[in-house]
Structure formats: structure tokens, C-alpha cells
Design a protein around this motif. Sequence first.
Motif, PDB file in Angstrom:
ATOM      1  N   MET A   1     -25.874 -24.554  -0.344  1.00  0.00           N
ATOM      2  CA  MET A   1     -27.197 -24.087  -0.728  1.00  0.00           C
ATOM      3  C   MET A   1     -27.384 -24.188  -2.240  1.00  0.00           C
ATOM      4  O   MET A   1     -26.407 -24.257  -2.998  1.00  0.00           O
ATOM      5  N   PRO A   2     -28.633 -24.185  -2.719  1.00  0.00           N
ATOM      6  CA  PRO A   2     -28.879 -24.271  -4.166  1.00  0.00           C
ATOM      7  C   PRO A   2     -28.207 -23.169  -4.975  1.00  0.00           C
ATOM      8  O   PRO A   2     -27.881 -23.368  -6.147  1.00  0.00           O
ATOM      9  N   ASP A   3     -27.977 -21.981  -4.346  1.00  0.00           N
ATOM     10  CA  ASP A   3     -27.329 -20.885  -5.075  1.00  0.00           C
ATOM     11  C   ASP A   3     -25.806 -20.934  -4.971  1.00  0.00           C
ATOM     12  O   ASP A   3     -25.117 -20.041  -5.448  1.00  0.00           O
ATOM     13  N   GLY A   4     -25.275 -22.005  -4.337  1.00  0.00           N
ATOM     14  CA  GLY A   4     -23.829 -22.176  -4.257  1.00  0.00           C
ATOM     15  C   GLY A   4     -23.203 -21.716  -2.954  1.00  0.00           C
ATOM     16  O   GLY A   4     -22.017 -21.990  -2.718  1.00  0.00           O
ATOM     17  N   GLN A   5     -23.950 -21.013  -2.085  1.00  0.00           N
ATOM     18  CA  GLN A   5     -23.393 -20.606  -0.801  1.00  0.00           C
ATOM     19  C   GLN A   5     -23.042 -21.846   0.016  1.00  0.00           C
ATOM     20  O   GLN A   5     -23.790 -22.822   0.041  1.00  0.00           O
ATOM     21  N   ARG A   6     -21.913 -21.774   0.688  1.00  0.00           N
ATOM     22  CA  ARG A   6     -21.407 -22.915   1.442  1.00  0.00           C
ATOM     23  C   ARG A   6     -21.255 -22.540   2.916  1.00  0.00           C
ATOM     24  O   ARG A   6     -20.720 -21.478   3.249  1.00  0.00           O
ATOM     25  N   PHE A   7     -21.715 -23.425   3.802  1.00  0.00           N
ATOM     26  CA  PHE A   7     -21.634 -23.202   5.235  1.00  0.00           C
ATOM     27  C   PHE A   7     -21.012 -24.426   5.906  1.00  0.00           C
ATOM     28  O   PHE A   7     -21.296 -25.564   5.519  1.00  0.00           O
ATOM     29  N   MET A   8     -20.177 -24.181   6.927  1.00  0.00           N
ATOM     30  CA  MET A   8     -19.609 -25.284   7.696  1.00  0.00           C
ATOM     31  C   MET A   8     -20.708 -25.949   8.509  1.00  0.00           C
ATOM     32  O   MET A   8     -21.556 -25.267   9.105  1.00  0.00           O
ATOM     33  N   LEU A   9     -20.711 -27.262   8.528  1.00  0.00           N
ATOM     34  CA  LEU A   9     -21.790 -28.021   9.153  1.00  0.00           C
ATOM     35  C   LEU A   9     -21.219 -28.950  10.217  1.00  0.00           C
ATOM     36  O   LEU A   9     -20.238 -29.658   9.982  1.00  0.00           O
TER      37      LEU A   9
ATOM     38  N   SER B   1     -25.089 -30.947  15.676  1.00  0.00           N
ATOM     39  CA  SER B   1     -24.411 -31.067  16.967  1.00  0.00           C
ATOM     40  C   SER B   1     -23.929 -29.715  17.476  1.00  0.00           C
ATOM     41  O   SER B   1     -23.487 -29.594  18.617  1.00  0.00           O
ATOM     42  N   ARG B   2     -24.013 -28.687  16.609  1.00  0.00           N
ATOM     43  CA  ARG B   2     -23.728 -27.306  16.991  1.00  0.00           C
ATOM     44  C   ARG B   2     -24.685 -26.386  16.245  1.00  0.00           C
ATOM     45  O   ARG B   2     -25.117 -26.718  15.146  1.00  0.00           O
ATOM     46  N   PRO B   3     -25.027 -25.241  16.833  1.00  0.00           N
ATOM     47  CA  PRO B   3     -25.918 -24.313  16.127  1.00  0.00           C
ATOM     48  C   PRO B   3     -25.261 -23.789  14.855  1.00  0.00           C
ATOM     49  O   PRO B   3     -24.038 -23.722  14.750  1.00  0.00           O
ATOM     50  N   MET B   4     -26.103 -23.417  13.882  1.00  0.00           N
ATOM     51  CA  MET B   4     -25.637 -22.806  12.642  1.00  0.00           C
ATOM     52  C   MET B   4     -26.269 -21.433  12.498  1.00  0.00           C
ATOM     53  O   MET B   4     -27.447 -21.246  12.813  1.00  0.00           O
TER      54      MET B   4
ATOM     55  N   ILE C   1     -19.989 -48.443   9.708  1.00  0.00           N
ATOM     56  CA  ILE C   1     -19.683 -47.335   8.798  1.00  0.00           C
ATOM     57  C   ILE C   1     -19.818 -46.030   9.576  1.00  0.00           C
ATOM     58  O   ILE C   1     -20.835 -45.787  10.226  1.00  0.00           O
ATOM     59  N   GLY C   2     -18.766 -45.209   9.525  1.00  0.00           N
ATOM     60  CA  GLY C   2     -18.805 -43.897  10.152  1.00  0.00           C
ATOM     61  C   GLY C   2     -18.701 -42.806   9.098  1.00  0.00           C
ATOM     62  O   GLY C   2     -17.871 -42.886   8.191  1.00  0.00           O
ATOM     63  N   ILE C   3     -19.563 -41.796   9.190  1.00  0.00           N
ATOM     64  CA  ILE C   3     -19.521 -40.678   8.245  1.00  0.00           C
ATOM     65  C   ILE C   3     -19.491 -39.365   9.019  1.00  0.00           C
ATOM     66  O   ILE C   3     -20.015 -39.269  10.132  1.00  0.00           O
ATOM     67  N   LEU C   4     -18.879 -38.352   8.414  1.00  0.00           N
ATOM     68  CA  LEU C   4     -18.767 -37.036   9.044  1.00  0.00           C
ATOM     69  C   LEU C   4     -19.301 -35.976   8.093  1.00  0.00           C
ATOM     70  O   LEU C   4     -18.643 -35.623   7.115  1.00  0.00           O
ATOM     71  N   PRO C   5     -20.512 -35.429   8.338  1.00  0.00           N
ATOM     72  CA  PRO C   5     -20.997 -34.296   7.537  1.00  0.00           C
ATOM     73  C   PRO C   5     -20.132 -33.069   7.831  1.00  0.00           C
ATOM     74  O   PRO C   5     -19.854 -32.764   8.986  1.00  0.00           O
ATOM     75  N   GLU C   6     -19.720 -32.346   6.776  1.00  0.00           N
ATOM     76  CA  GLU C   6     -18.803 -31.223   6.972  1.00  0.00           C
ATOM     77  C   GLU C   6     -19.300 -29.903   6.401  1.00  0.00           C
ATOM     78  O   GLU C   6     -19.000 -28.840   6.957  1.00  0.00           O
ATOM     79  N   ASP C   7     -20.027 -29.951   5.291  1.00  0.00           N
ATOM     80  CA  ASP C   7     -20.442 -28.713   4.624  1.00  0.00           C
ATOM     81  C   ASP C   7     -21.888 -28.790   4.178  1.00  0.00           C
ATOM     82  O   ASP C   7     -22.378 -29.850   3.773  1.00  0.00           O
ATOM     83  N   LEU C   8     -22.547 -27.640   4.231  1.00  0.00           N
ATOM     84  CA  LEU C   8     -23.882 -27.476   3.671  1.00  0.00           C
ATOM     85  C   LEU C   8     -23.777 -26.547   2.475  1.00  0.00           C
ATOM     86  O   LEU C   8     -23.265 -25.433   2.592  1.00  0.00           O
TER      87      LEU C   8
ATOM     88  N   ALA D   1     -30.983 -28.710  -0.690  1.00  0.00           N
ATOM     89  CA  ALA D   1     -29.625 -28.296  -0.302  1.00  0.00           C
ATOM     90  C   ALA D   1     -28.756 -29.546  -0.147  1.00  0.00           C
ATOM     91  O   ALA D   1     -29.243 -30.622   0.206  1.00  0.00           O
ATOM     92  N   THR D   2     -27.484 -29.400  -0.431  1.00  0.00           N
ATOM     93  CA  THR D   2     -26.572 -30.541  -0.432  1.00  0.00           C
ATOM     94  C   THR D   2     -25.733 -30.583   0.835  1.00  0.00           C
ATOM     95  O   THR D   2     -25.214 -29.556   1.275  1.00  0.00           O
ATOM     96  N   ILE D   3     -25.617 -31.760   1.409  1.00  0.00           N
ATOM     97  CA  ILE D   3     -24.699 -31.986   2.524  1.00  0.00           C
ATOM     98  C   ILE D   3     -23.529 -32.805   2.010  1.00  0.00           C
ATOM     99  O   ILE D   3     -23.720 -33.863   1.395  1.00  0.00           O
ATOM    100  N   GLU D   4     -22.329 -32.310   2.237  1.00  0.00           N
ATOM    101  CA  GLU D   4     -21.117 -33.000   1.806  1.00  0.00           C
ATOM    102  C   GLU D   4     -20.290 -33.385   3.028  1.00  0.00           C
ATOM    103  O   GLU D   4     -20.278 -32.675   4.034  1.00  0.00           O
ATOM    104  N   GLY D   5     -19.623 -34.515   2.928  1.00  0.00           N
ATOM    105  CA  GLY D   5     -18.777 -34.964   4.026  1.00  0.00           C
ATOM    106  C   GLY D   5     -17.838 -36.059   3.573  1.00  0.00           C
ATOM    107  O   GLY D   5     -17.631 -36.252   2.373  1.00  0.00           O
ATOM    108  N   ARG D   6     -17.305 -36.785   4.543  1.00  0.00           N
ATOM    109  CA  ARG D   6     -16.360 -37.853   4.215  1.00  0.00           C
ATOM    110  C   ARG D   6     -16.575 -39.054   5.130  1.00  0.00           C
ATOM    111  O   ARG D   6     -17.174 -38.945   6.210  1.00  0.00           O
TER     112      ARG D   6
END
Length: 210
Positions: free
Chosen positions: A100-108, A196-199, A91-98, A70-75
Motif C-alpha cells: 500500500m502507499p503507506d507501506g502496509q504489505r499484504f500477501m497476494l 486467485s484467492r480472496p484478500m 514468460i511466466g510471472i508470479l504476483p506475491e505481495d501488495l 498501490a504496488t504489486i511485487e512478484g518474481r
Amino acid sequence: MRKWLGSLSVLLLAVSAWAQNGLAVPEGTPLKVNLQTTISTFSSKVGDPFRAKLIDPIVIEGKTVIPAGATIEGRITKLTEPRRISGKPTIGILPEDLVMPDGQRFMLNAVLVDTNIPGTDVNEEGMFKGSGHDRRDQVEVAGGTGAGMLIGGLTGGPPGLLIGGAIGAGATSTHWLVQHRSAVLPSGTELMMELSRPMTMSTTAAGAGQ
């Protein structure tokens, strides 16, 4: 009134169905990922995107809710290169989205807690700290000072020793500032993040990972 009660019943049924079909990934769950984007204090910019791939699947109640791959995207949120020798590049990074392999996207909501790069650190705020001024750098500066004094002594006697020493120290200090004040997270670096928060993941997403 009956119409309102009917709408409320439909809403409650929908919420109940989601609660039954969802799986909660608790706060603090570790996410071991492989960085897919090189991030550096000298070439990256705040706001640039980054991507990482999950190495180990997340399993809840015997079900794989987030599969490996699964891919984690951020900035990127922070980049600093301190000029003082005592400081460390950050260096500071912020993960924002997860994704899934099938393309479903979840806020992270996650934070960086560690890397596999020796001599570096991640502070309590999730900021990556590059290596600081170490013994090798001190030897480099000391060696440059000695070389400068040697050259100065050969060409100008005792006054030349002082001048040569200053030149040597200045040259190696400049080299150290250019070469050692940057921090880099190369592509392929292993990062450890924590939620840092439940998903809440749907069973559809969980099934896709099995």
C-alpha cells in the motif's frame, strides 16, 4: 480451567474485532496494473523480481480498499525461447505481495489473464505467449530464398540456383530465429490480473486509500 477460558475469550474477541474491521476482496477481482519492470526471455532470469502499479482502485461496499498507485511485487517463474518455428516464447510471472502507499504489505495470490500487446496471448495457466511465426516472417524467409537463388544463378547457372536458394533460406531463417523467437513485456505494459484467492484488508488500509 478458568485461565484457559479467559484466554479463549480474549482470542475470540480479537477475531471478532478483526472480522468487523476487515474488508474482503473476493476471488476473481480484476487488478489492472502498469508494469514497472521490463521482462524479456533474452535478458531476464527466472527468480528476478518485477514491480507493477495499480491503475484503477479497488472499491468494495463503497470503500476504496486498494487505492490506485498501490504496488504489486512478484518474481519471474518461467522463460522459454523455443527453437522450433511453430513454438511461441513464454514468460511466466508470479504476483506475491501488495504494498500500500503507506507501506502496509499484504500477501497476494493473483494470476495474469491478459495484456495490451497485440498479437500475443495469455494461456489458462497465466503464461504470457509472445507472437509466433506470422506472414511477415514467411515473406522474409521467401524473399531471402529468392535473393539467394538470384545471386546463385548469376554466378553459377542452374546448380548455382539451388545452392544460392539454400544459402538464402539458411541466412534468413537464422535471422528470423535470432530476431523473432524472443518475448518482451516492456515497462509501461498494461497487465490485467485476477485474484486467485480472496484478500482481507484492514479498515486502516482502506482508510489510507480514501
